[in-house]
Write a protein that holds these residues in place. Sequence first.
Motif, short mmCIF file in Angstrom:
data_model
loop_
_atom_site.label_atom_id
_atom_site.label_comp_id
_atom_site.label_asym_id
_atom_site.label_seq_id
_atom_site.Cartn_x
_atom_site.Cartn_y
_atom_site.Cartn_z
N MET A 125 0.58 -1.84 -0.07
CA MET A 125 -0.28 -0.12 0.01
C MET A 125 1.15 1.25 0.04
O MET A 125 1.36 1.04 0.48
N ALA A 126 0.57 2.12 -0.86
CA ALA A 126 1.67 3.35 -0.51
C ALA A 126 1.35 4.02 0.27
O ALA A 126 -0.27 4.59 0.79
N GLN A 127 2.00 4.59 0.47
CA GLN A 127 2.24 5.66 2.04
C GLN A 127 1.78 7.04 1.05
O GLN A 127 1.89 7.64 0.08
N ARG A 128 1.01 7.44 2.26
CA ARG A 128 0.15 9.49 1.60
C ARG A 128 1.20 10.04 2.12
O ARG A 128 1.28 10.53 2.89
N PHE A 129 0.70 10.75 0.52
CA PHE A 129 1.93 11.94 0.60
C PHE A 129 1.19 13.00 1.98
O PHE A 129 0.38 12.97 1.72
N ASP A 130 2.40 12.99 2.82
CA ASP A 130 1.79 14.53 3.79
C ASP A 130 2.00 15.96 3.28
O ASP A 130 1.27 16.84 4.24
N GLY A 131 2.58 16.13 2.34
CA GLY A 131 1.99 17.33 1.79
C GLY A 131 1.36 18.35 1.49
O GLY A 131 1.12 19.55 1.98
N TRP A 132 -0.25 17.43 1.49
CA TRP A 132 -1.18 18.04 1.32
C TRP A 132 -2.33 18.48 2.99
O TRP A 132 -2.63 18.67 3.42
N ARG A 133 -1.45 17.94 3.74
CA ARG A 133 -1.54 17.91 5.35
C ARG A 133 -0.93 19.78 5.38
O ARG A 133 -2.05 19.87 6.00
N VAL A 134 0.12 19.37 5.60
CA VAL A 134 0.53 20.68 5.47
C VAL A 134 0.41 22.22 4.79
O VAL A 134 0.29 23.05 5.53
N VAL A 135 -1.16 21.71 3.63
CA VAL A 135 -1.42 22.17 3.38
C VAL A 135 -2.71 23.30 3.71
O VAL A 135 -3.06 24.10 3.99
N ALA A 136 -3.35 22.28 4.35
CA ALA A 136 -4.06 21.97 4.92
C ALA A 136 -3.78 22.68 6.57
O ALA A 136 -4.75 23.92 7.05
N GLY A 137 -2.69 22.44 7.31
CA GLY A 137 -2.66 23.06 8.63
C GLY A 137 -2.08 24.31 8.80
O GLY A 137 -2.34 25.61 8.35
N ALA A 138 -1.17 24.72 7.40
CA ALA A 138 -1.25 26.13 6.73
C ALA A 138 -2.21 27.46 6.18
O ALA A 138 -2.38 28.40 6.67
N PHE A 139 -3.94 26.27 5.91
CA PHE A 139 -4.70 27.10 5.54
C PHE A 139 -5.02 27.90 6.14
O PHE A 139 -5.09 28.81 7.01
N VAL A 140 -5.60 26.57 7.51
CA VAL A 140 -5.77 26.81 8.56
C VAL A 140 -4.88 28.25 9.74
O VAL A 140 -5.91 29.71 10.14
N LEU A 141 -3.91 28.21 9.83
CA LEU A 141 -2.74 28.91 10.22
C LEU A 141 -2.94 30.62 9.49
O LEU A 141 -3.30 31.41 10.40
N ALA A 142 -3.07 30.07 8.52
CA ALA A 142 -3.78 31.74 7.10
C ALA A 142 -5.40 32.70 8.12
O ALA A 142 -5.18 34.11 7.77
N VAL A 143 -5.91 31.83 8.57
CA VAL A 143 -7.04 32.05 8.27
C VAL A 143 -6.83 32.64 9.51
O VAL A 143 -7.25 34.04 9.74
N PHE A 144 -6.25 32.41 10.49
CA PHE A 144 -5.85 33.31 12.28
C PHE A 144 -4.99 34.12 11.61
O PHE A 144 -4.96 35.67 12.26
N ALA A 145 -3.97 34.25 11.01
CA ALA A 145 -3.27 34.83 10.27
C ALA A 145 -3.08 36.46 10.21
O ALA A 145 -3.28 37.40 10.45
N TRP A 146 -3.98 36.36 9.00
CA TRP A 146 -5.50 37.30 8.26
C TRP A 146 -5.72 37.78 8.91
O TRP A 146 -6.43 39.07 9.32
N GLU A 180 12.24 13.78 6.78
CA GLU A 180 12.32 12.58 7.87
C GLU A 180 11.08 12.04 7.81
O GLU A 180 10.69 10.52 7.89
N SER A 181 10.23 12.24 6.53
CA SER A 181 9.10 11.71 6.45
C SER A 181 9.32 10.00 5.40
O SER A 181 8.23 9.19 4.95
N GLY A 182 10.14 10.56 5.18
CA GLY A 182 10.65 9.55 3.73
C GLY A 182 9.93 9.20 2.58
O GLY A 182 9.91 8.74 1.89
N GLN A 183 9.67 11.02 2.32
CA GLN A 183 9.19 11.34 1.10
C GLN A 183 10.14 12.18 0.30
O GLN A 183 11.10 12.89 0.30
N TYR A 184 9.18 12.02 -1.28
CA TYR A 184 10.25 13.55 -1.82
C TYR A 184 8.95 14.44 -2.30
O TYR A 184 8.03 14.61 -2.49
N ALA A 185 9.80 15.67 -2.67
CA ALA A 185 8.62 16.78 -3.23
C ALA A 185 7.54 15.74 -4.33
O ALA A 185 7.69 15.81 -4.94
N ASP A 186 6.79 17.22 -4.46
CA ASP A 186 5.40 16.22 -5.11
C ASP A 186 4.74 15.58 -4.91
O ASP A 186 3.77 14.83 -5.64
N GLY A 187 5.17 14.26 -3.81
CA GLY A 187 4.85 12.63 -3.82
C GLY A 187 5.40 12.12 -4.68
O GLY A 187 4.46 11.24 -4.45
#
Length: 401
Positions: free
Chosen positions: A1-22, A192-199
């Motif tokens: 089973m392919a490992q889920r790419f964590d980059g989109w979790r980072v995007v979601a977290g950054a989205f939430v942080l941006a809501v509060f920041a702005w 550290e996650s054993g992944q590469y850019a863009d998944g």
Amino acid sequence: MAQRFDGWRVVAGAFVLAVFAWGIGFYGPGIYIATLAEGRGWSVGLLSVAVTWHFLVAAAMVAQLPELHRRWGLAAVTRAGAVASAAGLLGWGFGNLPWLVFGAATLTGMGWALTSGAAINAMISPWFDRRRPAALAMAYNGASVGGILMTPLWAWLIAGWGFGAATAIIAAALLGAAWPLAGLVLGRGPAESGQYADGDAAPPPAPPPARPAAPARSRGELARDRVFRGLSLAFAIGLFAQMGLVTHLVSLLVPALGVRGAGLAMALVTVFAVIGRTVTGWVLPGGQRRRWAASATFAVQMAGSLVLLVADASVPLLLLGCALFGLGVGNLLSLPPLIAQAEFPAADVGRVVALMQAINQAFYAFAPAGFGLLREVVSAEAALWVTLALQGMAAVLVLRR
């Protein structure tokens, strides 16, 4: 089973942080001024100077952001920004003397620097290369959602609980969201996650042998780079025009649309900012053509400003002008780091983005006062003509390398 790419979790977290920041650092200051001037009778001029100080503190601090991230890590610096913003909010809400707002503005300025544009770019960049335009667009859309959600939330909390309690509630919500999010999504990078850019399943092929890459340049060396200076100048001018018009747009629209209508028109600006940024993020070309996208963005904003100038009291024309102007609002935030990615060595990109944001913020911090003075001394039409001229200048300058 392919490992889920964590980059989109980072995007979601950054989205939430941006809501509060702005919602706190960009849209919030206008609310702080209006509430404290009306509720406590404090000078609008003094409060406006405090807001300018808020942005100047952020401009000074954001230039240090790459060094802070290297020394302390993304998660720790983001948490520090959330703590500074929360403490500053309490200062705005509970300070009982006018001069205390400068201490509050210092803290919210620090928090804004550590959680806004350059910080969002630093969160996304390690995880995305080819798909960075789309990923940044999605993360930065949190900035627009912050305007759509946080502004009415501020109004509702202040009306029901008072300004002090409202700042305490928002501060608690910020810490409750940002602290765990920073640990969960910013604590590890792709390596550290054993992944590469863009998944990708494997790292990109090594380039052919070439001369050794130049080391990262200092801020002074970048400031002497003609490409950097030209790019910074174009976006500083464009953002000055944008910030000045955004700050005064509600008061310009109130005579024709009323208070509620003007508020809805501002929401329209924010909605179209999301649309413009999302579409640009998914279709943005590479290389030099990104500058053409930036020039087109300034041109669309010019069209919106021109429609506002000739609309008089025509509601359809005013709304059309808001929509056209809004299409470019989000892109002026997301395009500079994408142009930097295409034109500067990878070792320089983080410092380029941080230094450019510092210059832009130092420049547009004076836009609200400058446009207000122009309106009072000359006229609102003169302010719109100046906006048009600055947008046109930026559209030409951004094409020059």
